[in-house]
Design an enzyme around this catalytic site. Structure first.
Site, PDB file in Angstrom:
ATOM      1  N   SER A  15      74.608   1.153  65.814  1.00 49.69           N
ATOM      2  CA  SER A  15      75.258   0.751  67.067  1.00 49.69           C
ATOM      3  C   SER A  15      76.631   1.417  67.165  1.00 49.69           C
ATOM      4  O   SER A  15      77.210   1.847  66.154  1.00 49.69           O
ATOM      5  CB  SER A  15      75.415  -0.782  67.069  1.00 49.69           C
ATOM      6  OG  SER A  15      76.167  -1.207  68.182  1.00 49.69           O
ATOM      7  N   VAL A  57      76.145  -3.771  53.602  1.00 57.19           N
ATOM      8  CA  VAL A  57      77.220  -3.131  52.838  1.00 57.19           C
ATOM      9  C   VAL A  57      77.903  -4.081  51.858  1.00 57.19           C
ATOM     10  O   VAL A  57      78.631  -3.644  50.975  1.00 57.19           O
ATOM     11  CB  VAL A  57      78.273  -2.470  53.764  1.00 57.19           C
ATOM     12  CG1 VAL A  57      77.657  -1.372  54.601  1.00 57.19           C
ATOM     13  CG2 VAL A  57      78.989  -3.499  54.631  1.00 57.19           C
ATOM     14  N   TYR A 159      90.317 -10.649  60.744  1.00 57.61           N
ATOM     15  CA  TYR A 159      90.006  -9.267  61.134  1.00 57.61           C
ATOM     16  C   TYR A 159      91.178  -8.340  60.805  1.00 57.61           C
ATOM     17  O   TYR A 159      91.008  -7.271  60.212  1.00 57.61           O
ATOM     18  CB  TYR A 159      89.679  -9.227  62.630  1.00 57.61           C
ATOM     19  CG  TYR A 159      89.217  -7.874  63.122  1.00 57.61           C
ATOM     20  CD1 TYR A 159      87.985  -7.362  62.739  1.00 57.61           C
ATOM     21  CD2 TYR A 159      90.017  -7.107  63.964  1.00 57.61           C
ATOM     22  CE1 TYR A 159      87.558  -6.113  63.181  1.00 57.61           C
ATOM     23  CE2 TYR A 159      89.598  -5.866  64.415  1.00 57.61           C
ATOM     24  CZ  TYR A 159      88.369  -5.372  64.027  1.00 57.61           C
ATOM     25  OH  TYR A 159      87.949  -4.144  64.461  1.00 57.61           O
ATOM     26  N   PHE A 192      87.312   0.453  71.978  1.00 59.10           N
ATOM     27  CA  PHE A 192      86.189   1.360  72.237  1.00 59.10           C
ATOM     28  C   PHE A 192      85.022   0.595  72.825  1.00 59.10           C
ATOM     29  O   PHE A 192      84.754  -0.554  72.436  1.00 59.10           O
ATOM     30  CB  PHE A 192      85.780   2.087  70.945  1.00 59.10           C
ATOM     31  CG  PHE A 192      86.603   3.323  70.704  1.00 59.10           C
ATOM     32  CD1 PHE A 192      87.960   3.211  70.430  1.00 59.10           C
ATOM     33  CD2 PHE A 192      86.039   4.585  70.797  1.00 59.10           C
ATOM     34  CE1 PHE A 192      88.747   4.352  70.260  1.00 59.10           C
ATOM     35  CE2 PHE A 192      86.818   5.717  70.628  1.00 59.10           C
ATOM     36  CZ  PHE A 192      88.169   5.604  70.347  1.00 59.10           C
ATOM     37  N   THR A 194      81.854  -0.547  72.816  1.00 61.84           N
ATOM     38  CA  THR A 194      80.709  -0.725  71.909  1.00 61.84           C
ATOM     39  C   THR A 194      80.265  -2.183  71.955  1.00 61.84           C
ATOM     40  O   THR A 194      80.903  -3.006  72.614  1.00 61.84           O
ATOM     41  CB  THR A 194      81.098  -0.417  70.440  1.00 61.84           C
ATOM     42  OG1 THR A 194      81.979  -1.456  69.990  1.00 61.84           O
ATOM     43  CG2 THR A 194      81.762   0.929  70.282  1.00 61.84           C
TER      44      THR A 194
HETATM   45  N1  LIG Z   1      84.841  -1.096  69.256  1.00 60.07           N
HETATM   46  C1  LIG Z   1      86.141  -1.212  69.068  1.00 60.07           C
HETATM   47  O1  LIG Z   1      86.901  -1.392  70.027  1.00 60.07           O
HETATM   48  C2  LIG Z   1      86.704  -1.121  67.691  1.00 60.07           C
HETATM   49  C3  LIG Z   1      88.109  -1.104  67.566  1.00 60.07           C
HETATM   50  C4  LIG Z   1      88.669  -1.020  66.300  1.00 60.07           C
HETATM   51  C5  LIG Z   1      87.857  -0.942  65.182  1.00 60.07           C
HETATM   52  N2  LIG Z   1      86.505  -0.970  65.331  1.00 60.07           N
HETATM   53  C6  LIG Z   1      85.700  -0.920  64.114  1.00 60.07           C
HETATM   54  O2  LIG Z   1      84.730   0.081  64.232  1.00 60.07           O
HETATM   55  C7  LIG Z   1      83.617  -0.253  63.381  1.00 60.07           C
HETATM   56  C8  LIG Z   1      82.339  -0.091  64.188  1.00 60.07           C
HETATM   57  O3  LIG Z   1      82.329  -1.060  65.203  1.00 60.07           O
HETATM   58  P1  LIG Z   1      81.604  -0.844  66.611  1.00 60.07           P
HETATM   59  O4  LIG Z   1      82.632  -1.011  67.646  1.00 60.07           O
HETATM   60  O5  LIG Z   1      80.787   0.388  66.577  1.00 60.07           O
HETATM   61  O6  LIG Z   1      80.715  -2.186  66.623  1.00 60.07           O
HETATM   62  P2  LIG Z   1      79.147  -2.382  66.745  1.00 60.07           P
HETATM   63  O7  LIG Z   1      78.969  -3.848  66.666  1.00 60.07           O
HETATM   64  O8  LIG Z   1      78.644  -1.661  67.931  1.00 60.07           O
HETATM   65  O9  LIG Z   1      78.572  -1.675  65.430  1.00 60.07           O
HETATM   66  C9  LIG Z   1      78.789  -2.193  64.144  1.00 60.07           C
HETATM   67  C10 LIG Z   1      77.542  -1.951  63.315  1.00 60.07           C
HETATM   68  O10 LIG Z   1      77.812  -2.391  61.980  1.00 60.07           O
HETATM   69  C11 LIG Z   1      76.637  -3.034  61.504  1.00 60.07           C
HETATM   70  N3  LIG Z   1      76.995  -3.970  60.440  1.00 60.07           N
HETATM   71  C12 LIG Z   1      77.732  -5.100  60.559  1.00 60.07           C
HETATM   72  N4  LIG Z   1      77.809  -5.722  59.383  1.00 60.07           N
HETATM   73  C13 LIG Z   1      77.077  -4.987  58.499  1.00 60.07           C
HETATM   74  C14 LIG Z   1      76.767  -5.137  57.136  1.00 60.07           C
HETATM   75  N5  LIG Z   1      77.210  -6.182  56.425  1.00 60.07           N
HETATM   76  N6  LIG Z   1      76.000  -4.192  56.538  1.00 60.07           N
HETATM   77  C15 LIG Z   1      75.537  -3.141  57.245  1.00 60.07           C
HETATM   78  N7  LIG Z   1      75.792  -2.952  58.549  1.00 60.07           N
HETATM   79  C16 LIG Z   1      76.560  -3.873  59.169  1.00 60.07           C
HETATM   80  C17 LIG Z   1      76.060  -3.748  62.717  1.00 60.07           C
HETATM   81  O11 LIG Z   1      74.683  -4.053  62.531  1.00 60.07           O
HETATM   82  C18 LIG Z   1      76.310  -2.732  63.814  1.00 60.07           C
HETATM   83  O12 LIG Z   1      75.213  -1.851  63.981  1.00 60.07           O
HETATM   84  C19 LIG Z   1      83.861  -1.687  62.909  1.00 60.07           C
HETATM   85  O13 LIG Z   1      84.365  -1.646  61.598  1.00 60.07           O
HETATM   86  C20 LIG Z   1      84.926  -2.198  63.856  1.00 60.07           C
HETATM   87  O14 LIG Z   1      85.729  -3.174  63.275  1.00 60.07           O
HETATM   88  C21 LIG Z   1      85.913  -1.056  66.558  1.00 60.07           C
END
Ligand SMILES: NC(=O)c1ccc[n+]([C@@H]2O[C@H](COP(=O)([O-])OP(=O)(O)OC[C@H]3O[C@@H](n4cnc5c(N)ncnc54)[C@H](O)[C@@H]3O)[C@@H](O)[C@H]2O)c1
Length: 255
Positions: A15, A57, A159, A192, A194
């Site tokens: 994702s 993970v 977080y 972002f 997502t």
């Molecule tokens: N989207 C944003 O605005 C944003 C901002 C800052 C940081 N982030 C970080 O970016 C990273 C990706 O987030 P995203 O926005 O793509 O979210 P998302 O929810 O679209 O994707 C996260 C993915 O991580 C997987 N995941 C969660 N826990 C897991 C585990 N224990 N083992 C394996 N897979 C696991 C989920 O199944 C999912 O597919 C995250 O670490 C998030 O904190 C996102």
């Protein structure tokens, strides 16, 4: 690092930012092992991905087996982009739910911080045995922090702590792994578009977008992937967390 024919593991590839990165790496000619605890959206992409691996993970054994499977199918892994993570909002003192259970805090740390370290240690273990490339480089590990590491909002104690930990360990890990020619970098996204944002109330989202100086919108997964690729290609980038946020500095809705 030359990306064509290089093998990479992308965690959180099911994702959002991980999915965009996995797709972009495929387009660059990489062999990609796509890892997530939920691989349902990746099914059907078997002919593109070298491996689709379901793993959590946070599991020491489970992730070790997943990395071994990735090595079996892709060969030498030179790049790991760790995107797996959760938002995990939770007020410490909620009028309706009471005091935040300790487990809720610990779970976010387990996934976002300990899970990131789990990936890093397995990546380093594998990469240390690879033959050195130009400048003695053996591999690059890219983690995902967040600007919440510095400007966490109310309700984001867990977080922010988890992402602060990811940012804080980047330099010591880069220093330690330098002797093996392994770089460690982190990307701190702002907001972002997502699946992660689906947990944030619309009003808070709009407030955050209003606060982005330029461009006034949420970032796209492709823009995250673009930076991951730039990091992989540029060997001078090491031991740093790069903000990718359109100059957003988050502030609480009521401040
Ligand atoms: N989207 C944003 O605005 C944003 C901002 C800052 C940081 N982030 C970080 O970016 C990273 C990706 O987030 P995203 O926005 O793509 O979210 P998302 O929810 O679209 O994707 C996260 C993915 O991580 C997987 N995941 C969660 N826990 C897991 C585990 N224990 N083992 C394996 N897979 C696991 C989920 O199944 C999912 O597919 C995250 O670490 C998030 O904190 C996102």
């Amino acid at each position: 690092m030359e990306l064509k024919d290089t093998s990479a593991i992308v965690t959180g590839a099911g994702s959002g930012l991980g999915l965009a990165t996995a797709r972009r790496l495929l387009a660059e000619g990489c062999k990609v092992a796509a890892l997530d605890r939920n691989v349902s959206v990746l099914r059907g992409g078997e002919e593109e991905y070298s491996a689709i691996i379901e793993a959590d993970v946070t599991s020491e054994q489970g992730l070790a087996e997943a990395f071994a499977q990735a090595v079996d199918t892709c060969g030498e892994i030179r790049m790991v982009v760790h995107c797996a993570g959760v938002l995990g909002n939770g007020a410490v003192l909620s009028p309706s739910r009471g005091t935040l259970p300790l487990k809720r805090f610990a779970d976010v740390i387990a996934i976002n911080l300990t899970g990131t370290f789990n990936s890093i240690r397995l990546a380093a273990e594998h990469m240390q045995g690879l033959s050195p490339l130009e400048d003695g480089e053996r591999g690059v590990i890219i983690t995902t922090a967040s600007i919440a590491a510095w400007e966490g909002l109310s309700g984001q104690a867990a977080y922010a702590a988890s992402k602060g930990g990811v940012a804080a360990m980047t330099l010591p890990l880069a220093r330690e792994l330098a002797i093996h020619g392994i770089r460690v970098m982190s990307i701190a996204p702002g907001m972002f578009q997502t699946g992660l944002l689906s947990n944030i109330p619309d009003q808070t989202l709009q407030h955050l977008i209003d606060d982005v100086p330029f461009p006034k919108r949420a970032g796209k997964g492709e823009e995250f992937a673009e930076l991951a690729i730039a990091i992989a290609r540029n060997r001078m980038l090491n031991g740093e967390t790069i903000r990718l946020d359109g100059a957003l500095r988050m502030r609480n809705p009521n401040s």
